[in-house]
Write a protein that holds these residues in place. Structure first.
Motif, PDB file in Angstrom:
ATOM      1  N   PHE A   1       0.825  -1.208   0.000  1.00 57.83           N
ATOM      2  CA  PHE A   1       0.000   0.000   0.000  1.00 57.83           C
ATOM      3  C   PHE A   1       0.861   1.261   0.000  1.00 57.83           C
ATOM      4  CE2 PHE A   1      -2.238   3.404   2.258  1.00 57.83           C
ATOM      5  CZ  PHE A   1      -3.388   3.510   1.484  1.00 57.83           C
ATOM      6  N   ASP A   2       1.858   1.308   0.898  1.00 62.16           N
ATOM      7  CA  ASP A   2       2.698   2.503   1.050  1.00 62.16           C
ATOM      8  C   ASP A   2       3.496   2.812  -0.213  1.00 62.16           C
ATOM      9  OD1 ASP A   2       1.795   2.784   3.620  1.00 62.16           O
ATOM     10  OD2 ASP A   2       3.584   1.943   4.573  1.00 62.16           O
ATOM     11  N   LYS A   3       3.993   1.769  -0.869  1.00 62.23           N
ATOM     12  CA  LYS A   3       4.838   1.971  -2.050  1.00 62.23           C
ATOM     13  C   LYS A   3       4.035   1.928  -3.353  1.00 62.23           C
ATOM     14  CE  LYS A   3       8.552   2.188   0.471  1.00 62.23           C
ATOM     15  NZ  LYS A   3       9.220   3.498   0.686  1.00 62.23           N
ATOM     16  N   ASN A   4       2.724   1.782  -3.210  1.00 62.08           N
ATOM     17  CA  ASN A   4       1.851   1.771  -4.388  1.00 62.08           C
ATOM     18  C   ASN A   4       2.314   0.721  -5.411  1.00 62.08           C
ATOM     19  OD1 ASN A   4      -0.271   2.524  -5.992  1.00 62.08           O
ATOM     20  ND2 ASN A   4       0.592   4.494  -6.600  1.00 62.08           N
ATOM     21  N   ILE A   5       2.510  -0.504  -4.927  1.00 57.24           N
ATOM     22  CA  ILE A   5       3.051  -1.592  -5.748  1.00 57.24           C
ATOM     23  C   ILE A   5       2.016  -2.066  -6.777  1.00 57.24           C
ATOM     24  CG2 ILE A   5       3.954  -3.954  -5.715  1.00 57.24           C
ATOM     25  CD1 ILE A   5       5.876  -1.838  -4.539  1.00 57.24           C
ATOM     26  N   ASP A   6       2.483  -2.249  -8.009  1.00 60.33           N
ATOM     27  CA  ASP A   6       1.617  -2.715  -9.094  1.00 60.33           C
ATOM     28  C   ASP A   6       1.770  -4.206  -9.376  1.00 60.33           C
ATOM     29  OD1 ASP A   6       0.422  -0.137 -10.209  1.00 60.33           O
ATOM     30  OD2 ASP A   6       2.562   0.329 -10.199  1.00 60.33           O
ATOM     31  N   LEU A   7       2.924  -4.783  -8.997  1.00 56.81           N
ATOM     32  CA  LEU A   7       3.168  -6.203  -9.260  1.00 56.81           C
ATOM     33  C   LEU A   7       4.199  -6.725  -8.275  1.00 56.81           C
ATOM     34  CD1 LEU A   7       3.467  -8.070 -12.582  1.00 56.81           C
ATOM     35  CD2 LEU A   7       5.424  -8.186 -11.060  1.00 56.81           C
ATOM     36  N   VAL A   8       4.001  -7.943  -7.804  1.00 58.62           N
ATOM     37  CA  VAL A   8       4.956  -8.605  -6.909  1.00 58.62           C
ATOM     38  C   VAL A   8       5.701  -9.678  -7.688  1.00 58.62           C
ATOM     39  CG1 VAL A   8       5.224 -10.075  -4.867  1.00 58.62           C
ATOM     40  CG2 VAL A   8       3.594  -8.166  -4.839  1.00 58.62           C
ATOM     41  N   HIS A   9       7.031  -9.616  -7.631  1.00 54.56           N
ATOM     42  CA  HIS A   9       7.888 -10.628  -8.265  1.00 54.56           C
ATOM     43  C   HIS A   9       8.617 -11.361  -7.149  1.00 54.56           C
ATOM     44  CE1 HIS A   9      11.096 -11.725 -11.489  1.00 54.56           C
ATOM     45  NE2 HIS A   9      11.281 -12.477 -10.414  1.00 54.56           N
ATOM     46  N   VAL A  10       8.219 -12.607  -6.905  1.00 54.48           N
ATOM     47  CA  VAL A  10       8.847 -13.443  -5.879  1.00 54.48           C
ATOM     48  C   VAL A  10      10.039 -14.166  -6.503  1.00 54.48           C
ATOM     49  CG1 VAL A  10       8.527 -15.472  -4.429  1.00 54.48           C
ATOM     50  CG2 VAL A  10       6.749 -13.728  -4.524  1.00 54.48           C
ATOM     51  N   ASN A  11      11.230 -13.894  -5.989  1.00 53.16           N
ATOM     52  CA  ASN A  11      12.459 -14.468  -6.537  1.00 53.16           C
ATOM     53  C   ASN A  11      12.914 -15.628  -5.657  1.00 53.16           C
ATOM     54  OD1 ASN A  11      14.665 -14.301  -8.528  1.00 53.16           O
ATOM     55  ND2 ASN A  11      15.946 -13.811  -6.763  1.00 53.16           N
ATOM     56  N   SER A  12      12.594 -16.860  -6.057  1.00 54.28           N
ATOM     57  CA  SER A  12      12.768 -18.129  -5.322  1.00 54.28           C
ATOM     58  C   SER A  12      11.434 -18.497  -4.697  1.00 54.28           C
ATOM     59  CB  SER A  12      13.881 -18.089  -4.262  1.00 54.28           C
ATOM     60  OG  SER A  12      13.471 -17.432  -3.098  1.00 54.28           O
ATOM     61  N   ALA A  13      11.268 -19.756  -4.411  1.00 51.51           N
ATOM     62  CA  ALA A  13       9.940 -20.263  -4.031  1.00 51.51           C
ATOM     63  C   ALA A  13       9.485 -19.852  -2.641  1.00 51.51           C
ATOM     64  CB  ALA A  13       9.931 -21.786  -4.134  1.00 51.51           C
ATOM     65  N   ALA A  14      10.416 -19.684  -1.709  1.00 50.17           N
ATOM     66  CA  ALA A  14      10.052 -19.505  -0.304  1.00 50.17           C
ATOM     67  C   ALA A  14       9.059 -18.369  -0.050  1.00 50.17           C
ATOM     68  CB  ALA A  14      11.312 -19.331   0.542  1.00 50.17           C
ATOM     69  N   PRO A  15       9.286 -17.150  -0.573  1.00 47.25           N
ATOM     70  CA  PRO A  15       8.349 -16.056  -0.263  1.00 47.25           C
ATOM     71  C   PRO A  15       6.940 -16.270  -0.810  1.00 47.25           C
ATOM     72  CG  PRO A  15      10.449 -15.195  -1.079  1.00 47.25           C
ATOM     73  CD  PRO A  15      10.451 -16.666  -1.342  1.00 47.25           C
TER      74      PRO A  15
END
Length: 404
Positions: free
Chosen positions: A91-105
């Motif tokens: 919300f704070d950073k006004n994120i448009d897309l999340v890119h998870v790099n590696s499976a854990a997150p």
């Protein structure tokens, strides 16, 4: 009003810069900043500092993985706080897309991404076990990008939709590596002028199979007393590998030189690059070695045959025991001109297929498509157990084979 789309990269890993971390750094550095603004959230302090030094926003946190590899494994309260923080950060950073790099997150990011109606992509750099695919919730991820086709096989067997699976091979910063000035290995290590030098690069861990290369050197050295092995890297097996070297009395032929900021300098003055990996999903060092135009000796394993075609741009050996590796190394020693020509073909292949520019454009295409379509369906938690279905089905087939 912002002009670029904000992408949150979430990375879980050890405190080092190796394959997956370097790929992420390359992507963050080369992504089109007019279209995308990168943000990083990670537990990797080294990666955090590097990204901050590049001038990008980065948040360092301790990550908890439920049922994971490290304690605490069952603290649901901390895990919930992690999800809540992710919601606030999006919300704070006004994120448009999340890119998870590696499976854990993927295990926790799927929930804040869904609740904030932000699309998410998971990038996989290696294979994951049935247990990991289940507990990390890979089948809940809306889209998955793998660095090789080999990584997608298990997911497809589990039932993950093929139309939401993508393959983007790793890329390297060709222009940066081209500026490397080769090191005179023989002068630096005081080796005889007639030395034939093999080089290997990687973490000193069991999976990388450095011990297999050392044993192969031991078997070859009676016939070829002028061969040497340069080992670039460090890790938990350092002491054990040195003990093996001493036990085989190879101290004058095996040279451990530790981690190097620019191993390309060493590759440029080697006779052949050799990889002993027992398992390998892709192998970034392979394309780095190819860019140096040296003969490449690698196992026929995982995603490697997607890069290397035997006797066309490298040499594949059967990944079982020492003998196939040793015979391939022997062939290189006895056919240096042919091997060098194949090394030149490897460089041509990398220049065409594995530049960071080409790699980044592929990501940008998927980012644009994903943000525009905003793929957001209901989360079906029963999909978590898809890998178990595959596991028990394979077990049943195996039992049926031997019983009948």
């Amino acid at each position: 009003m912002k002009n670029s789309k904000h992408i949150l990269f979430v990375h879980y890993g050890e405190n080092w810069i190796r394959g997956s971390e370097q790929c992420l750094l390359n992507l963050i550095q080369h992504i089109n900043k007019n279209d995308y603004t990168p943000f990083l959230w990670t537990n990797n302090k080294t990666l955090h500092i590097k990204v901050k030094n590049l001038g990008f926003c980065s948040k360092l946190s301790k990550f908890l993985i439920l049922f994971g590899w490290k304690s605490p494994r069952f603290n649901f309260l901390l895990w919930k706080k992690q999800i809540d923080f992710a919601k606030k950060y999006i919300f704070d950073k006004n994120i448009d897309l999340v890119h998870v790099n590696s499976a854990a997150p993927c295990q926790w990011m799927i929930f804040p991404a869904k609740s904030m109606n932000v699309p998410m992509i998971t990038q996989l750099h290696s294979d994951y076990s049935v247990y990991e695919r289940t507990t990390l919730g890979l089948h809940l991820s809306p889209k998955i990008i793998a660095v090789s086709k080999a990584i997608t096989n298990q997911l497809i067997s589990d039932g993950y939709p093929k139309d939401r699976l993508f393959v983007i091979p790793n890329g390297i910063d060709i222009n940066h590596l081209r500026k490397s000035i080769k090191i005179d290995i023989k002068s630096n290590l005081y080796l005889p002028k007639n030395s034939f030098i093999f080089t290997t690069i990687g973490s000193l861990i069991y999976r990388k199979g450095i011990d297999r290369i050392i044993i192969a050197i031991d078997r070859l050295i009676l016939k070829y007393p002028y061969i040497h092995l340069i080992v670039i890297g460090d890790g938990p097996q350092n002491k054990k590998l040195r003990e093996l070297t001493n036990h085989l009395n190879l101290q004058n032929h095996i040279h451990f030189i530790g981690n190097k900021k620019n191993p390309q300098k060493w590759l440029l003055d080697t006779n052949a690059f050799v990889l002993g990996s027992r398992k390998e999903a892709f192998g970034l060092v392979i394309i780095e070695a190819a860019l140096a135009a040296v003969p490449i000796i690698v196992p026929n394993e995982g995603g490697i045959p997607e890069i290397i075609t035997h006797r066309k741009n490298g040499f594949l050996y059967k990944n079982s025991g020492i003998q196939p590796l040793m015979k391939t190394m022997q062939y290189i020693i006895e056919n240096p001109k042919l091997a060098l020509n194949i090394g030149i073909e490897a460089k041509k292949y990398v220049l065409k297929n594995h530049s960071i520019t080409y790699n980044t454009k592929q990501f940008e295409t998927i980012y644009k498509q994903t943000i525009e379509e905003n793929y957001s369906k209901k989360i079906y938690f029963w999909k978590i157990f898809y890998p178990l279905k595959t596991f028990f089905f394979n077990k049943f087939k195996l039992m049926k084979k031997y019983v009948l």
